[in-house]
Design an enzyme around this catalytic site. Structure first.
Site: not given
Ligand code: BGP
Length: 480
Positions: A88, A134, A179, A319, A388
């Site tokens: 992905r 994204h 998201e 996610n 995720e």
């Molecule tokens: C999700 C996102 C990702 C990734 C992950 C970890 O919300 O889709 O891109 O970043 O979270 O979160 P963070 O980067 O805020 O620690």
């Protein structure tokens, strides 16, 4: 006796069904680098990290990140070594449509990069699962107001159609948005992500409204112009925590359901049933009226739009990382205008839950099983992709906490599939490799592979969790 036997049946002895696929994920701004190469224009993350370096921990940015723009073949080799069924990844809008607006030229070098990456995956037997957006909105589109501006629907539709045209012969699985709640709530509500605008309770709702219409448009474009020849599927990635009711009281159960509707339901209810969840409509309409707004702060869809949005999914994507307790609370002060006071529940996490390097991420494996059951029940047993799930630490190759997280969460997913009958068909680990974790910069690591960000070559090294994940994929069960 039945209860005892059930208790003793550990999911570690059970096997993932044959159809179940495993993958790993990244996103363009978080790994690619090459921020101004080959005619790519600036996006909102380039802009905010350059204009306000302190926005990100240690003043970091994604200018180089993992340098995947130059090292995509190494990334594919890693995926191959891991043994995943699919990858992905996301596409950088400002690499494909540098001028942002509908009708402006397509950048052939941008297309070539993604064709090369995708072909490399296919040559290695790895299926592409592509996120169209994204979080990296072209800055040009932010200059005209960003997602709260209804014109974004057209600009996004142009970009999405371009991808279906240029990559649709190779890509069969598309995710319109990653998201969207974070794009809207953090980007335009609390300001914690780019573009950093703080207008909670107003701009976050407008953002969502435009984004949902853009999603529906992309879905219809695919459905009407490409599906017959390309034979692919389209969905949207929606994130949610699990909200565990603090007690069995009707009020706490209602608070939990309301929190889920304001989170997952905000996006899933429109695409499945055609409108925002009734509880959102009722609460925001009533509060807006009391606050003296001439119209509700929650925008309304026309009848035509409701029909257009309903059913725009071929699967639901989730996610899921963490869980909170939730309880009912007295109505918030009517003068406070925010998403939080529209939702109005009290949430907290338990001190006994294991923490991670991210303040929002607690290790609560049973939460994912409950989310999957809730999504399955609420939306009538759809096919579900987990797009995720993962664990953050401060770094290091001996990542036994991550292995533990994956084991426990996968075990709950397996129980959801085998015991509860939830139709989950894919599991995606976040992330393939350590990367630019938004405002945490490079201080927080989610990777199965580590990346040395001090070395200009950005060498990658497998962590212990990578070997663990490979074993899960090859044995199809949760080995120790
Ligand atoms: C999700 C996102 C990702 C990734 C992950 C970890 O919300 O889709 O891109 O970043 O979270 O979160 P963070 O980067 O805020 O620690």
């Amino acid at each position: 006796l039945v209860a005892v036997v059930k208790e003793a049946t550990s999911a570690t002895n059970l096997t993932f069904p044959d159809y179940f696929k495993f993958g790993a994920a990244t996103a363009s701004y978080q790994v690619e680098g090459a921020w101004d190469e080959d005619d790519k224009s600036e996006n909102i993350w380039d802009h905010i990290t350059h204009a306000t370096p302190t926005y990100v921990d240690e003043n970091d940015n994604g200018d180089i990140a993992c340098d995947s723009y130059h090292k995509y073949k190494e990334d594919v080799a890693m995926l191959k070594e891991l043994g995943v069924d699919y990858y992905r990844y996301s596409i950088s809008w400002s690499r494909i449509v540098p001028h942002g607006l509908a009708g402006t030229p397509i950048n052939p070098v941008g297309i070539e990069y993604y064709r090369n990456l995708t072909q490399e995956l296919l040559d290695n037997g790895i299926e592409p699962l592509v996120t169209i957006f994204h979080w990296d909105t072209p800055e040009i589109l932010q200059d005209i107001g960003g997602w709260p501006n209804p014109e974004l629907e057209e600009h996004y539709a142009y970009y999405a159609r371009t991808l279906f045209e240029e990559l649709g012969d190779l890509v069969k699985l598309w995710l319109t948005f990653n998201e969207p709640k974070q794009t809207c709530m953090q980007g335009y509500g609390d300001g914690e992500k780019a573009p950093g605008i703080k207008a909670s309770g107003v701009a976050d709702y407008k953002c969502t409204h435009v984004l949902l219409k853009a999603h529906a448009k992309a879905y219809h474009i695919y459905d009407e112009e490409f599906r017959a020849t390309q034979n692919g599927r389209v969905g949207m990635v929606i994130d949610t925590e699990w909200f565990e009711p603090a007690s069995g009281s009707d009020q706490d159960l209602e608070a939990s359901e309301r929190a889920l509707q304001f989170t997952y339901g905000w996006y899933a209810n429109p695409i499945v049933n055609g409108n925002y969840p009734q509880v959102m409509i009722d609460r925001i309409d009533a509060r807006s009226e009391e606050q003296g707004y001439p119209e509700s702060r929650l925008p309304k869809f026309t009848d035509e739009e409701l029909e257009y949005i309903q059913g725009t999914y071929d699967f639901l994507a989730v996610n899921q990382y963490s869980t909170s307790y939730v309880e009912w609370q007295e109505e918030a002060d009517i003068n406070v205008i925010s998403y939080g006071s529209d939702l109005n529940v009290h949430t907290w996490t338990d001190d006994s839950w294991e923490s991670s390097a991210s303040d929002w991420l607690k290790v609560v494996p049973w939460g994912i099983r409950k989310v999957l059951n809730w999504v399955s029940k609420t939306y009538k047993n759809p096919e579900i992709f987990i797009t995720e799930n993962g664990y953050s630490d401060a770094g290091g190759l001996e990542d036994d906490r991550r292995i533990n997280y994956y084991t426990e969460y996968l075990s709950n997913i397996l129980e959801a599939v085998l015991e509860d009958g939830v139709n989950v068909t894919r599991y995606t680990a976040w992330s393939l490799m350590d990367n630019f974790e938004w405002t945490d910069g490079y201080t927080v690591k989610f990777g199965l592979y580590s990346v040395d960000f001090d070395d200009p070559e950005r060498p990658r090294t497998p962590k212990q969790s990578a070997a663990y994940y490979t074993k899960v994929i090859t044995t199809r069960c949760l080995v120790d």
